[in-house]
Design an enzyme around this catalytic site. Sequence first.
Site, short mmCIF file in Angstrom:
data_model
loop_
_atom_site.label_atom_id
_atom_site.label_comp_id
_atom_site.label_asym_id
_atom_site.label_seq_id
_atom_site.Cartn_x
_atom_site.Cartn_y
_atom_site.Cartn_z
N CYS A 71 0.83 -1.21 0.00
CA CYS A 71 0.00 0.00 0.00
C CYS A 71 0.87 1.26 0.00
O CYS A 71 1.65 1.49 0.92
CB CYS A 71 -0.92 -0.02 1.22
N CYS A 74 0.25 3.60 2.93
CA CYS A 74 0.87 3.07 4.15
C CYS A 74 2.35 3.43 4.20
O CYS A 74 2.88 3.78 5.27
CB CYS A 74 0.70 1.56 4.23
#
Length: 423
Positions: A71, A74
Amino acid sequence: MAATTTRPLPLLLLLLLPPLLLLLLSFHAAAAAAAEEFPRDGRVIELDESSFEAALGAIDYLFVDFYAPWCGHCKRLAPELDEAAPVLAGLSEPIIVAKVNADKYRKLGSKYGVDGFPTLMLFIHGVPIEYTGSRKADLLVRNLNKFVAPDVSILESDSAIKSFVENAGTSFPMFIGFGVNESLIAGYGGKYKKRAWFAVAKDFSEDFMVTYDFDKVPALVSLHPKYKEQSVFYGPFEGSFLEDFIRQSLLPLTVPINTETLKMLDDDDRKVVLAILEDDSDETSSQLVKVLRSAANANRDLVFGYVGIKQWDEFVETFDISKSSQLPKLIVWDRNEEYEVVEGSEKLEEGDQASQISQFLEGYRAGRTTKKKVSGPSFMGFLNSLVSLNSLYILICVFALLGVMIYFTGQDDTPQVRRAHEE
């Protein structure tokens, strides 16, 4: 008279006491060992399915980042958490930052409703609260500190009042009751906990009466450090009067309209007296904002805001105003699809603008208005567009990438892609 018999209960208790003490000591030792297992030095700790429950039991305030290694959001969040973690660990109520690979430990993520990445949750004594605020380190610290603070702080001295104001920062408004019974505002401290700081000063000197401009008690002082505004409420403290003051004071008296404050208006049901300026940062506009502030203080049933076409032309143009329009103008906006123009008060002229604003408000309250529709999206539509455009671009890219992968590798081999949470 029947003879009484001695029951063996005391002897039984004596026999059970040693194993009970051993059991309690073992629980205490286990809790201490669990607490020592997790570092409290400000590092972000990595948890898995086996250590997560132990962390919840050992740490009162645990902030968890449920992430996925692939991600992008993230990855951008990680350095912000690294920066915030030591500050959070040093708070009077320490908050420990942890992360869980919820793509790997899907059962754990599913237990807490994780359906995208990153998902951020604050566990307070094991009870989860999803965090959806800013992910920037400094704002993250401010927001989380607000979560763990008491609903109403009790201040016993001048130094305590000063420390409270300094530690609260400028991100949220503050309400400090001087000579106010704590029970009167305790409920509002809980209700508006995420939006403001609340405190009661039990003991204070006259210096604070001068600083916060009140001359009698009880008095509830509202502070907006970010906008350098303050106001005082002397009562009545019963009925709806107190909550009306608190609710209306969550916003500054004059609100600079931007993407941040536009979202704040969503929680307020008042109409907005909107001053549309050429440039909200020049000296002429600053003088007008001061006049608006005086009007706002006397008309608390309305929100007073201002915006410069130079600062946000896309928003201003929804009211059929362009850079060639004569400014400043005043309108009354319902925060959605309609706004009203007061007949004879469409434009503010040079001169006594305070009188012109009074005439504008008088005309509005008398109903001498023309209703119009915004030419762009509604308030909620405009709010959603601030987020959804970026989301749309990302979704288009994701679907395009999936299409290419399906074309070259076949649909059966396509990996599952789980949704990423944007800020």
